[in-house]
Design a protein around this motif. Structure first.
Motif, PDB file in Angstrom:
ATOM      1  N   ALA A   1       0.727  -1.297  -0.051  1.00  0.00           N
ATOM      2  CA  ALA A   1      -0.131  -0.031  -0.104  1.00  0.00           C
ATOM      3  C   ALA A   1       0.850   1.217  -0.094  1.00  0.00           C
ATOM      4  O   ALA A   1       0.394   2.337  -0.312  1.00  0.00           O
ATOM      5  N   LYS A   2       2.233   1.116   0.373  1.00  0.00           N
ATOM      6  CA  LYS A   2       3.155   2.191   0.470  1.00  0.00           C
ATOM      7  C   LYS A   2       3.874   2.481  -0.879  1.00  0.00           C
ATOM      8  O   LYS A   2       4.391   3.597  -1.188  1.00  0.00           O
ATOM      9  N   ILE A   3       3.840   1.561  -1.755  1.00  0.00           N
ATOM     10  CA  ILE A   3       4.433   1.689  -2.774  1.00  0.00           C
ATOM     11  C   ILE A   3       3.788   2.414  -3.889  1.00  0.00           C
ATOM     12  O   ILE A   3       2.532   2.250  -4.547  1.00  0.00           O
ATOM     13  N   LYS A   4       4.636   3.355  -4.500  1.00  0.00           N
ATOM     14  CA  LYS A   4       3.802   4.258  -5.631  1.00  0.00           C
ATOM     15  C   LYS A   4       4.496   3.844  -7.256  1.00  0.00           C
ATOM     16  O   LYS A   4       4.636   4.665  -8.019  1.00  0.00           O
ATOM     17  N   LEU A   5       5.490   3.006  -7.206  1.00  0.00           N
ATOM     18  CA  LEU A   5       6.059   2.189  -8.304  1.00  0.00           C
ATOM     19  C   LEU A   5       5.100   1.180  -9.193  1.00  0.00           C
ATOM     20  O   LEU A   5       4.216   0.997  -8.339  1.00  0.00           O
ATOM     21  N   PRO A   6       5.400   1.027 -10.133  1.00  0.00           N
ATOM     22  CA  PRO A   6       4.766  -0.052 -11.058  1.00  0.00           C
ATOM     23  C   PRO A   6       4.756  -1.201 -10.493  1.00  0.00           C
ATOM     24  O   PRO A   6       5.615  -1.634 -10.119  1.00  0.00           O
ATOM     25  N   VAL A   7       3.664  -1.953 -10.300  1.00  0.00           N
ATOM     26  CA  VAL A   7       3.779  -3.132  -9.381  1.00  0.00           C
ATOM     27  C   VAL A   7       3.096  -4.431 -10.440  1.00  0.00           C
ATOM     28  O   VAL A   7       1.801  -3.919 -10.899  1.00  0.00           O
ATOM     29  N   LEU A   8       3.468  -5.567 -10.703  1.00  0.00           N
ATOM     30  CA  LEU A   8       2.875  -6.416 -11.277  1.00  0.00           C
ATOM     31  C   LEU A   8       2.992  -7.833 -10.083  1.00  0.00           C
ATOM     32  O   LEU A   8       3.648  -8.087  -9.559  1.00  0.00           O
ATOM     33  N   ILE A   9       1.561  -8.362 -10.040  1.00  0.00           N
ATOM     34  CA  ILE A   9       1.282  -9.373  -9.278  1.00  0.00           C
ATOM     35  C   ILE A   9       1.033 -10.505 -10.172  1.00  0.00           C
ATOM     36  O   ILE A   9      -0.283 -10.508 -10.949  1.00  0.00           O
ATOM     37  N   MET A  10       1.918 -11.804 -10.409  1.00  0.00           N
ATOM     38  CA  MET A  10       1.732 -12.750 -10.831  1.00  0.00           C
ATOM     39  C   MET A  10       1.431 -13.931 -10.149  1.00  0.00           C
ATOM     40  O   MET A  10       2.491 -14.213  -9.277  1.00  0.00           O
ATOM     41  N   GLN A  11       0.425 -14.852 -10.284  1.00  0.00           N
ATOM     42  CA  GLN A  11       0.180 -15.930  -9.375  1.00  0.00           C
ATOM     43  C   GLN A  11      -0.356 -17.159 -10.182  1.00  0.00           C
ATOM     44  O   GLN A  11      -1.342 -17.081 -11.060  1.00  0.00           O
ATOM     45  N   GLY A  12       0.215 -18.489 -10.049  1.00  0.00           N
ATOM     46  CA  GLY A  12      -0.142 -19.562 -10.599  1.00  0.00           C
ATOM     47  C   GLY A  12      -1.354 -20.223  -9.959  1.00  0.00           C
ATOM     48  O   GLY A  12      -1.518 -20.040  -8.671  1.00  0.00           O
ATOM     49  N   GLU A  13      -2.488 -20.829 -10.709  1.00  0.00           N
ATOM     50  CA  GLU A  13      -3.607 -20.960  -9.890  1.00  0.00           C
ATOM     51  C   GLU A  13      -3.344 -22.491  -9.531  1.00  0.00           C
ATOM     52  O   GLU A  13      -4.284 -23.125  -8.827  1.00  0.00           O
ATOM     53  N   ARG A  14      -2.266 -23.167  -9.753  1.00  0.00           N
ATOM     54  CA  ARG A  14      -2.185 -24.455  -8.965  1.00  0.00           C
ATOM     55  C   ARG A  14      -0.743 -24.490  -8.165  1.00  0.00           C
ATOM     56  O   ARG A  14      -0.308 -25.694  -8.091  1.00  0.00           O
ATOM     57  N   ASP A  15      -0.748 -23.601  -7.632  1.00  0.00           N
ATOM     58  CA  ASP A  15       0.379 -23.205  -6.670  1.00  0.00           C
ATOM     59  C   ASP A  15      -0.268 -23.877  -5.377  1.00  0.00           C
ATOM     60  O   ASP A  15      -0.954 -23.304  -4.629  1.00  0.00           O
ATOM     61  N   LEU A  16       0.815 -24.775  -4.815  1.00  0.00           N
ATOM     62  CA  LEU A  16       0.270 -25.425  -3.690  1.00  0.00           C
ATOM     63  C   LEU A  16       0.687 -24.822  -2.241  1.00  0.00           C
ATOM     64  O   LEU A  16       0.154 -25.135  -1.077  1.00  0.00           O
ATOM     65  N   GLN A  17       1.535 -23.818  -2.415  1.00  0.00           N
ATOM     66  CA  GLN A  17       2.035 -23.103  -1.363  1.00  0.00           C
ATOM     67  C   GLN A  17       1.610 -21.548  -1.147  1.00  0.00           C
ATOM     68  O   GLN A  17       1.447 -21.300   0.079  1.00  0.00           O
ATOM     69  N   VAL A  18       1.298 -21.021  -2.090  1.00  0.00           N
ATOM     70  CA  VAL A  18       0.688 -19.560  -2.135  1.00  0.00           C
ATOM     71  C   VAL A  18      -0.669 -19.807  -2.988  1.00  0.00           C
ATOM     72  O   VAL A  18      -0.552 -20.281  -4.263  1.00  0.00           O
ATOM     73  N   GLY A  19      -1.603 -19.060  -2.603  1.00  0.00           N
ATOM     74  CA  GLY A  19      -2.740 -19.237  -3.465  1.00  0.00           C
ATOM     75  C   GLY A  19      -3.249 -17.836  -4.069  1.00  0.00           C
ATOM     76  O   GLY A  19      -2.616 -16.808  -3.788  1.00  0.00           O
ATOM     77  N   VAL A  20      -4.400 -18.136  -5.067  1.00  0.00           N
ATOM     78  CA  VAL A  20      -4.899 -16.784  -5.692  1.00  0.00           C
ATOM     79  C   VAL A  20      -5.380 -15.972  -4.834  1.00  0.00           C
ATOM     80  O   VAL A  20      -5.451 -14.727  -4.882  1.00  0.00           O
ATOM     81  N   GLU A  21      -5.985 -16.181  -3.437  1.00  0.00           N
ATOM     82  CA  GLU A  21      -6.239 -15.352  -2.570  1.00  0.00           C
ATOM     83  C   GLU A  21      -5.189 -14.368  -2.117  1.00  0.00           C
ATOM     84  O   GLU A  21      -5.535 -13.088  -1.799  1.00  0.00           O
ATOM     85  N   ASP A  22      -4.093 -14.867  -2.107  1.00  0.00           N
ATOM     86  CA  ASP A  22      -2.750 -14.049  -1.726  1.00  0.00           C
ATOM     87  C   ASP A  22      -2.650 -12.978  -2.760  1.00  0.00           C
ATOM     88  O   ASP A  22      -2.414 -11.714  -2.282  1.00  0.00           O
ATOM     89  N   ALA A  23      -2.788 -13.215  -3.965  1.00  0.00           N
ATOM     90  CA  ALA A  23      -2.568 -12.133  -4.871  1.00  0.00           C
ATOM     91  C   ALA A  23      -3.704 -11.420  -4.925  1.00  0.00           C
ATOM     92  O   ALA A  23      -3.482 -10.237  -5.188  1.00  0.00           O
ATOM     93  N   GLN A  24      -5.070 -11.786  -4.620  1.00  0.00           N
ATOM     94  CA  GLN A  24      -6.115 -10.990  -4.448  1.00  0.00           C
ATOM     95  C   GLN A  24      -6.000  -9.997  -3.395  1.00  0.00           C
ATOM     96  O   GLN A  24      -6.493  -8.850  -3.634  1.00  0.00           O
ATOM     97  N   LYS A  25      -5.437 -10.444  -2.396  1.00  0.00           N
ATOM     98  CA  LYS A  25      -5.199  -9.637  -1.248  1.00  0.00           C
ATOM     99  C   LYS A  25      -4.273  -8.311  -1.420  1.00  0.00           C
ATOM    100  O   LYS A  25      -4.368  -7.294  -1.031  1.00  0.00           O
TER     101      LYS A  25
END
Length: 327
Positions: free
Chosen positions: A245-269
């Motif tokens: 929320a503090k970052i004013k730089l360009p940000v890309l969030i890329m998430q695999g939908e079959r990731d067993l360790q980190v989920g789509v909900e993390d990317a959405q948060k």
């Protein structure tokens, strides 16, 4: 091996000549690339890495590795041999983007950087990242550096970029948690027989307390051994949504939908905390950025040990496209 300018050792390879069709840039022309040794100052000795350099004035991406003893290629001695960072460096080079992949302080070629690789905090890794950016700018002449953090490396990228230093072009978050590390770890262990013990230990560490694990099962004694409890306490103190929320730089969030360790909900948060960020979800892509079409965990995990599998479709193109389209 030849010697390049300023005495830097070059391991030269013409990417397009090796794997012609697969390694063509967006223009349809092959990009030549060289692998160079690169280093940055550490507390007691040098941090070491590999600079994969393509044409002059190309963008440069610093790849920040994931958790544990993960090396510059994305492998570790615990059975991960998928080499995702090496493959990513090659793929980006084919599209005219340079990259640096590194060994963390106290590990592999960066072993001499500190006396004890376990004695580390997030702030230490942030300082190392800043040192890497300075060294990259000196060796390449880049006016700024892209930070690409994978998994735990995403938290380091966020913590480094939170004060928006001019050295950073933008941030790419790959398989990065949108939850505090203590909440993520408890979720990852929730379906194991050790979940109650993990919850108790993690809650204590999250409150800043050291824990006696001498009577715990061997797996937990290793995971929470006294020498790394300081690191866990440091990690658990950071909220990735507060940082992004503090970052004013360009940000890309890329998430695999079959990731067993980190989920789509993390990317959405993460995206909810930074609505200006670009969110890309990749189907059939797992934590080590390989293609998985099955819901069977063992088939997913089998890709972790196979360096011959290519990166999943869209991984390189998504990152390269974002960087190229960002002013």
């Amino acid at each position: 091996m030849t010697i390049g300018r300023d005495g830097v050792k070059l391991r030269t390879r013409v990417v397009g000549a090796l794997i012609a069709g697969a390694l063509m840039g967006a223009s349809g022309l092959a990009h030549a690339a060289t692998d160079e040794d690169i280093s940055a100052p550490g507390p007691l000795g040098l941090l070491k890495g590999t600079l994969t350099r393509t044409e002059k004035n190309s963008p440069v991406v610093l790849i920040l590795p994931g958790s544990g003893p993960t090396d510059r290629d994305g492998n570790n001695p615990l059975g991960v041999k998928a080499a995702p960072y090496k493959l990513l460096a090659e793929g980006l080079a084919a599209q005219g983007i340079s990259s640096v992949r590194v060994d963390k302080r106290g590990l592999f070629a960066s072993l001499a950087a500190v006396a004890n690789g376990d004695s580390v905090t997030v702030d230490n890794y942030v300082q190392d990242t800043r040192n890497w950016m300075t060294s990259i700018q000196k060796q390449t002449g880049a006016h700024c550096v892209w930070l690409m953090g994978h998994s735990e490396g995403g938290l380091i990228a966020l913590a480094t970029a939170a004060d928006n230093p001019a050295q950073i072009c933008g941030v790419v978050l790959v398989a990065t948690s949108g939850r505090r590390a203590n909440d993520l770890l408890k979720a990852q262990m929730a379906k194991t027989p050790l979940s109650s013990q993990v919850n108790r230990i993690v809650d204590a560490l999250a409150s800043g307390q050291q824990v006696d694990v001498s009577t715990e099962p061997p797996r937990l004694r290793a995971m929470f051994r006294p020498s790394i409890q300081g690191f866990w306490i440091s990690m658990f103190s950071y909220d990735p949504t507060d940082l992004i929320a503090k970052i004013k730089l360009p940000v890309l969030i890329m998430q695999g939908e079959r990731d067993l360790q980190v989920g789509v909900e993390d990317a959405q948060k993460l995206r909810a905390a930074d609505p200006a960020a670009k969110l890309v979800l990749l189907p059939d892509t797992n934590h080590v950025l390989k293609t998985v079409s099955s819901d069977i965990p063992r088939e997913n995990l089998a890709t972790y040990a196979d360096p011959n599998l290519p990166l999943a479709p869209g991984v390189v193109d998504t990152i390269a496209g974002f960087i190229k389209k960002t002013p």
